[in-house]
Design a protein around this motif. Structure first.
Motif, PDB file in Angstrom:
ATOM      1  N   MET A 753       0.832  -1.208   0.000  1.00 21.60           N
ATOM      2  CA  MET A 753       0.000   0.000   0.000  1.00 21.60           C
ATOM      3  C   MET A 753       0.867   1.257   0.000  1.00 21.60           C
ATOM      4  N   VAL A 754       1.957   1.210   0.780  1.00 20.75           N
ATOM      5  CA  VAL A 754       2.871   2.350   0.818  1.00 20.75           C
ATOM      6  C   VAL A 754       3.502   2.572  -0.553  1.00 20.75           C
ATOM      7  N   GLN A 755       3.834   1.443  -1.213  1.00 17.97           N
ATOM      8  CA  GLN A 755       4.439   1.531  -2.542  1.00 17.97           C
ATOM      9  C   GLN A 755       3.491   2.180  -3.548  1.00 17.97           C
ATOM     10  N   ASP A 756       2.204   1.850  -3.443  1.00 18.36           N
ATOM     11  CA  ASP A 756       1.231   2.330  -4.418  1.00 18.36           C
ATOM     12  C   ASP A 756       0.661   3.707  -4.088  1.00 18.36           C
ATOM     13  N   TYR A 757       0.855   4.176  -2.851  1.00 19.11           N
ATOM     14  CA  TYR A 757       0.251   5.440  -2.438  1.00 19.11           C
ATOM     15  C   TYR A 757       0.890   6.604  -3.208  1.00 19.11           C
ATOM     16  N   THR A 758       0.081   7.587  -3.556  1.00 15.55           N
ATOM     17  CA  THR A 758       0.580   8.765  -4.276  1.00 15.55           C
ATOM     18  C   THR A 758       1.103   9.782  -3.266  1.00 15.55           C
ATOM     19  N   TRP A 759       2.407   9.771  -3.060  1.00 13.93           N
ATOM     20  CA  TRP A 759       3.009  10.688  -2.098  1.00 13.93           C
ATOM     21  C   TRP A 759       3.236  12.052  -2.732  1.00 13.93           C
ATOM     22  N   GLU A 760       3.537  13.008  -1.915  1.00 17.43           N
ATOM     23  CA  GLU A 760       3.803  14.353  -2.426  1.00 17.43           C
ATOM     24  C   GLU A 760       5.063  14.362  -3.278  1.00 17.43           C
ATOM     25  N   ASP A 761       5.121  15.299  -4.220  1.00 16.01           N
ATOM     26  CA  ASP A 761       6.323  15.466  -5.033  1.00 16.01           C
ATOM     27  C   ASP A 761       7.482  15.862  -4.140  1.00 16.01           C
ATOM     28  N   ASN A 762       8.684  15.392  -4.534  1.00 15.81           N
ATOM     29  CA  ASN A 762       9.905  15.712  -3.778  1.00 15.81           C
ATOM     30  C   ASN A 762       9.786  15.293  -2.321  1.00 15.81           C
ATOM     31  N   SER A 763       9.138  14.138  -2.102  1.00 14.39           N
ATOM     32  CA  SER A 763       8.966  13.651  -0.731  1.00 14.39           C
ATOM     33  C   SER A 763       9.773  12.368  -0.536  1.00 14.39           C
ATOM     34  N   ASP A 764      10.353  12.210   0.649  1.00 18.70           N
ATOM     35  CA  ASP A 764      11.082  10.992   1.009  1.00 18.70           C
ATOM     36  C   ASP A 764      10.250  10.103   1.914  1.00 18.70           C
ATOM     37  N   ALA A 765       8.942  10.395   2.034  1.00 20.12           N
ATOM     38  CA  ALA A 765       8.112   9.707   3.022  1.00 20.12           C
ATOM     39  C   ALA A 765       8.077   8.200   2.786  1.00 20.12           C
ATOM     40  N   LYS A 766       7.903   7.778   1.526  1.00 20.82           N
ATOM     41  CA  LYS A 766       7.805   6.340   1.242  1.00 20.82           C
ATOM     42  C   LYS A 766       9.081   5.625   1.680  1.00 20.82           C
ATOM     43  N   VAL A 767      10.241   6.181   1.353  1.00 17.21           N
ATOM     44  CA  VAL A 767      11.509   5.542   1.707  1.00 17.21           C
ATOM     45  C   VAL A 767      11.718   5.568   3.217  1.00 17.21           C
ATOM     46  N   ARG A 768      11.187   6.610   3.890  1.00 17.19           N
ATOM     47  CA  ARG A 768      11.302   6.651   5.351  1.00 17.19           C
ATOM     48  C   ARG A 768      10.484   5.525   5.983  1.00 17.19           C
ATOM     49  N   VAL A 769       9.342   5.160   5.367  1.00 18.27           N
ATOM     50  CA  VAL A 769       8.579   4.007   5.850  1.00 18.27           C
ATOM     51  C   VAL A 769       9.425   2.744   5.709  1.00 18.27           C
ATOM     52  N   TYR A 770      10.146   2.616   4.581  1.00 18.02           N
ATOM     53  CA  TYR A 770      11.002   1.441   4.388  1.00 18.02           C
ATOM     54  C   TYR A 770      12.092   1.374   5.454  1.00 18.02           C
ATOM     55  N   VAL A 771      12.660   2.572   5.758  1.00 19.09           N
ATOM     56  CA  VAL A 771      13.688   2.622   6.815  1.00 19.09           C
ATOM     57  C   VAL A 771      13.079   2.194   8.152  1.00 19.09           C
ATOM     58  N   SER A 772      11.806   2.629   8.434  1.00 21.87           N
ATOM     59  CA  SER A 772      11.147   2.277   9.697  1.00 21.87           C
ATOM     60  C   SER A 772      10.791   0.802   9.757  1.00 21.87           C
ATOM     61  N   ALA A 773      10.595   0.168   8.593  1.00 25.27           N
ATOM     62  CA  ALA A 773      10.213  -1.251   8.578  1.00 25.27           C
ATOM     63  C   ALA A 773      11.400  -2.169   8.896  1.00 25.27           C
ATOM     64  N   LEU A 774      12.620  -1.703   8.641  1.00 26.65           N
ATOM     65  CA  LEU A 774      13.796  -2.543   8.887  1.00 26.65           C
ATOM     66  C   LEU A 774      13.947  -2.946  10.361  1.00 26.65           C
ATOM     67  N   PRO A 775      13.799  -2.007  11.342  1.00 24.46           N
ATOM     68  CA  PRO A 775      13.866  -2.443  12.745  1.00 24.46           C
ATOM     69  C   PRO A 775      12.801  -3.482  13.090  1.00 24.46           C
ATOM     70  N   LEU A 776      11.592  -3.382  12.494  1.00 29.55           N
ATOM     71  CA  LEU A 776      10.560  -4.391  12.743  1.00 29.55           C
ATOM     72  C   LEU A 776      11.023  -5.759  12.251  1.00 29.55           C
ATOM     73  N   LEU A 777      11.574  -5.814  11.042  1.00 30.49           N
ATOM     74  CA  LEU A 777      12.037  -7.097  10.504  1.00 30.49           C
ATOM     75  C   LEU A 777      13.180  -7.656  11.337  1.00 30.49           C
ATOM     76  N   ALA A 778      14.062  -6.755  11.811  1.00 30.20           N
ATOM     77  CA  ALA A 778      15.159  -7.218  12.673  1.00 30.20           C
ATOM     78  C   ALA A 778      14.612  -7.800  13.971  1.00 30.20           C
ATOM     79  N   ALA A 779      13.582  -7.145  14.544  1.00 32.97           N
ATOM     80  CA  ALA A 779      12.992  -7.637  15.792  1.00 32.97           C
ATOM     81  C   ALA A 779      12.299  -8.979  15.587  1.00 32.97           C
TER      82      ALA A 779
END
Length: 912
Positions: A753-779
């Motif tokens: 859903m994050v991948q498909d969501y239309t984020w704002e132009d010049n936004s890093d929000a989607k990639v920041r979600v990916y960064v936030s998901a890494l600690p979850l996968l590590a846990a």
């Protein structure tokens, strides 16, 4: 001699038509300018003991009128002088303390209370012709009349507002004349306005007229004083506590000149008022000037024939006296005792004829004295010892317990003094003449004191019974509720719900016939406020039989909502424990429904939010403990009742979210409630329901708009969405995979859903979600999870460290890191180096905290990310230094020595 020749000839007159002290008005004559004008002096007398005429005594010298023309020009006020004058006045006003209620606080009440629909006039009567005086004196009198007349002409048939506007225009004219150095014109205006105070042709309006016109006198007094004070302040400012020796001769001469001018005013009333207005200027002439002038002015008032006019003149003298010499109590007392002596005039022929002519009843006429007497007594009673009240009570008894005076005495003295003698006052009230002043007003004044101070405990019930015997017999609903409102506070302070309920029943009985309550909403609201001030136990309050019927009298929508709001505010403030009391719940639901039903399409968002918060505050205080059925039933009822206020629906939706959540218009309310409901379901081992809620939350993510309204302003939704996703990721750690779905299906679904969501132009929000998901996968790859839910098996138990499960985690992690690195390259190509550096440093932190840096590939990636984040000098040096210190500290721990090599390869680079 000259003095005898200057006196007017005695002429036989009919007593019924003329009296030398009778108030008169001077009227414009239709003569050409320069012809003789005149006015009959209201203070002149043929008695040989009369004081010397100030004009006659100065005919051979330089008289005040001639001094007008030769007066030196005034010194203009600079801004600094104005500031000094203001500061000086503020300091002098502190001569009486903050506990003294100033005149300014009484103005509004008087103007609102003493009104009229009669037409008013600013007009002067024609002078009496033919006084035999010498030609020389005649000339002086003509000049003086010209001074007094000013430019004012007849103004007839004015409405009350027109009259007030005209007086305000005169006040402005006075200031403008003064500012333009037209001192003669300024004095003319003040004299003319003072004359208006002898006109009682519309007697009901007289107290308000006094307020309006004395404002002008006050302005004049300040202007004169400030001017003379300024003349003394060159080159250095005059000290606050100056003496006569500090005043220069020019200032003294100017000050004396003003007093000469005022002494030349022929009519008693304006001469008296204008001299009183500049009373403080005596400080510039001699040390004891004020002390000597006050008794003289007090005695002069005895020459005023109309007792009402005299009473207000005394009130004005007390006003200026309290401002300039509050310590001179003798003159205040003398004013009061002289006033007592005029009471017998009220029953005299002159006053009675005036009342008949104007169709005014005696009780109404007596109330016109109240502001003047109240003020004089307030001045006398200020910081007065308790024995003075005893003396005043004795004087009241000697006057046959004059109700008007008794009323003012109770209002003037400290409530503690009055409360201690409450029983004595009740006895005096009983002995008053009912016809002159209604007893319920006296009990109202007594009640005000008893609302602030407590009478002896043994007397309280008797006091209440005696007061209520009188109050309940008042026929006029408005008079009744005015008094009942006052005594409600005494009842609430000292008695139980039984007595309060009895008074409520009596109020309902009096105010229901002919819908009298519609004209008494302010007083009825005051009754509610008093009850809520003293009764905070809502089970007791709502158990009172007449409380809810009392609320039913508030039938005007806006007032009813305001009353309900006040009840809710007190409930939320004082209800500290959860409740399931059916009496409270039923009553509060009724009150909340009243507030809710007032919401319509025109209701402002702030008002909706305010009402919703109050209703939510009530709902949060309702608890049925472990009785979930009861709790659910209450929430179902609340949901049906409060369907127009979405924040309330959010609050009550938790027991039945599948019904309520889809109906909410706020997307973030729906997301938060789905997540909350999923968490609650997990906590209660309802795994399938938890799955359904969390899947529903993921499914509506695409509906989140790019911007949302926050407190009426459009804001980007990105930060809110990121906060929600981070919260959601934290919950997914403990959510077990569904046996019929793939591994990590909820995590994958969210990331898709994050991948498909239309984020704002010049936004890093989607990639920041990916960064936030890494600690979850590590846990999730740990043998024992950081946290768990009792009696719920998470993936750590379900998979038991299965290599296939760990392999799936690693694949997903590699995919996310690849996506992040691709985005970093894109940022580099777009020259978005600041964003690139920040994102690189975030990923470095995740690898450091959650990655195994013994893996050379991962270690090298971390070093590259560090270098990239520092490449363009955008990293905060302080954060970088603390990070290096942390890594060095970690390298000292067992099994962490591999970090030693890593930290040596991390360099700080200076900014370019």
């Amino acid at each position: 001699n000259k003095l005898q020749r200057c006196r007017p000839e005695a002429a036989p007159v009919e007593f019924g038509d003329y009296h030398p002290l009778k108030p008169i008005m001077v009227t414009d004559t239709k003569t050409r300018r320069g012809a003789r004008k005149g006015s009959t002096s209201s203070s002149s007398s043929s008695s040989s003991s009369a004081p010397a005429d100030p004009l006659s005594s100065m005919l051979d010298g330089t008289d005040p009128l001639s001094m007008f023309a030769s007066e030196a020009p005034t010194i203009s006020h600079s801004a600094s002088t104005g500031d000094l004058g203001r500061k000086r006045r503020e300091k002098e006003e502190e001569a009486v303390g903050q506990d003294f209620e100033p005149w300014s606080s009484k103005r509004g009440e008087i103007l609102a209370r003493f009104t009229t629909t009669e037409k008013l006039s600013i007009v002067r009567k024609a002078p009496s012709p033919g006084s035999a005086v010498s030609e020389k004196v005649r000339t002086r009198l003509e000049e003086l009349d010209d001074l007094e007349e000013g430019s004012q002409r007849e103004l007839l048939n004015l409405s009350q507002q027109d009259y007030a506007n005209r007086i305000e225009e005169l006040n402005q004219s006075l200031k403008e004349a003064w500012a333009s150095d037209q001192k003669v014109k300024a004095l003319k205006i003040v004299i003319q306005c003072s004359k208006l105070l002898s006109d009682t042709s519309v007697i009901q309006f007289y107290p308000s007229k006094f307020v309006l016109i004395t404002d002008i006198l006050d302005t004049f007094g300040r202007l004169v004083y400030d001017r003379i004070w300024t003349m003394c302040s060159d080159p250095r400012p005059l000290p606050e506590s100056f003496t006569v020796d500090d005043v220069n001769d020019t200032a003294k001469e100017t000050c004396l000149n003003w007093f000469f001018k005022i002494a030349s005013i022929r009519e008693l009333l304006p001469r008296l008022y204008v001299e009183a207005a500049i009373l403080k200027c005596n400080r510039f002439l001699n040390k004891s000037g004020i002390q000597e002038t006050l008794p003289r002015l007090t005695a002069m008032i005895r020459g005023i024939g109309d007792p009402l006019v005299a009473a207000y003149t005394r009130a004005y003298l007390c006003r200026v006296g309290m401002e300039v010499a509050p310590q001179l109590k003798d003159s205040l007392n003398r004013n009061f005792f002289d006033l007592l002596g005029t009471f017998r005039q009220i029953s005299g022929e002159s006053v009675q004829n005036q009342l008949v002519q104007q169709r005014v009843e005696v009780p109404e006429y007596l109330t016109l004295y109240s502001p003047a007497i109240n003020w004089i007594l307030q001045c006398i009673a200020y910081r007065a010892p308790e024995p003075l009240l005893t003396e005043m009570m004795e004087r009241c008894k000697k006057l046959g317990n004059n109700a008007l005076l008794l009323n003012s005495v109770m209002r003037a003295f400290r409530p503690e003094f009055v409360a201690a003698r409450a029983t004595d006052f009740i006895g005096m009230i009983k002995d008053c003449d009912e016809a002159g002043f209604p007893k319920h007003l006296l009990f109202g004044s007594l009640g005000r004191s008893l609302a602030c101070a407590d009478p002896p405990e043994s007397e309280r019930l008797t006091i209440l019974n005696e007061a209520w015997k009188v109050v309940t017999k008042v026929r006029s609903p408005q008079d009744y509720i005015n008094c009942a409102e006052i005594w409600m506070e005494f009842t609430c302070r000292h008695f139980t719900k039984r007595e309060v309920n009895t008074i409520l029943a009596d109020i309902i009985k009096h105010m229901t016939p002919d819908r009298a309550f519609e004209d008494a909403y302010p007083q009825l609201q005051s009754v509610i406020r008093k009850i809520l001030t003293y009764l905070h136990d809502f089970s007791v309050l709502f158990a009172m039989e007449r409380f809810l019927p009392f609320l039913d009298m508030f039938q005007k929508d806006s007032v009813r909502v305001e009353v309900c709001r006040s009840i809710m505010e007190v409930f939320i403030k004082h209800q500290v424990e959860h409740t399931r009391d059916p009496v409270i719940l039923n009553a509060m639901l009724h009150i909340c429904k009243t507030m809710h039903d007032s919401v319509n399409a025109l209701t402002l968002e702030d008002e909706k939010r305010s009402l919703a918060l109050l209703i939510i505050g009530f709902i949060r205080m309702v608890s049925f403990g472990r009785d979930f059925e009861q709790q659910l039933s209450f929430c179902v009822e609340a949901r049906a009742t409060f369907c127009n206020l979405e924040p309330v629906l959010v609050q009550v939706s938790q027991p039945h979210p599948f019904i309520t959540i889809p109906s909410l218009s706020s997307i973030f309310s729906r997301l938060s409630l789905y997540l909350l409901s999923g968490q609650v379901a997990l906590a209660n081992q309802c795994l399938s329901q938890a799955d359904a809620f969390l899947k529903a939350a993921v499914s509506i993510l695409p509906e989140v708009p790019r911007s949302i309204s926050v407190e009426g302003k459009l804001r980007s939704s990105e930060s809110f969405l990121l906060d929600f996703i981070n919260n959601f990721l934290a919950t997914l750690l403990v959510v077990p995979d569904h046996p019929e779905h793939g591994v990590l299906y909820l995590v994958r679904g969210l990331l898709n859903m994050v991948q498909d969501y239309t984020w704002e132009d010049n936004s890093d929000a989607k990639v920041r979600v990916y960064v936030s998901a890494l600690p979850l996968l590590a846990a999730m790859s740990q043998e024992t999870y950081l946290y768990s839910i009792p009696k719920v098996d998470s993936n750590e138990t379900l998979y038991g460290g299965d290599p296939k499960f760990l392999s799936e985690i690693n694949k997903l992690s590699e995919t996310l890191i690849g996506q992040i690195l691709d985005h970093l390259k894109t940022l580099g190509r777009d020259e978005s180096t600041r964003r690139q550096g920040a994102l690189a440093f975030s990923l470095f932190g995740v690898l450091l905290a959650h990655g195994d840096l013994r893996n050379n590939k991962l270690s090298q990636l971390a070093i590259n990310l560090w270098n990239l984040s520092h490449k363009h000098g955008y990293c905060e040096t302080r954060v970088s230094v603390r990070t290096l210190e942390y890594i060095k500290h970690q390298a000292l721990q067992p099994d962490m020595s591999h970090l030693t090599d890593t930290v040596q390869r991390l360099a700080l680079q200076s900014r370019t």
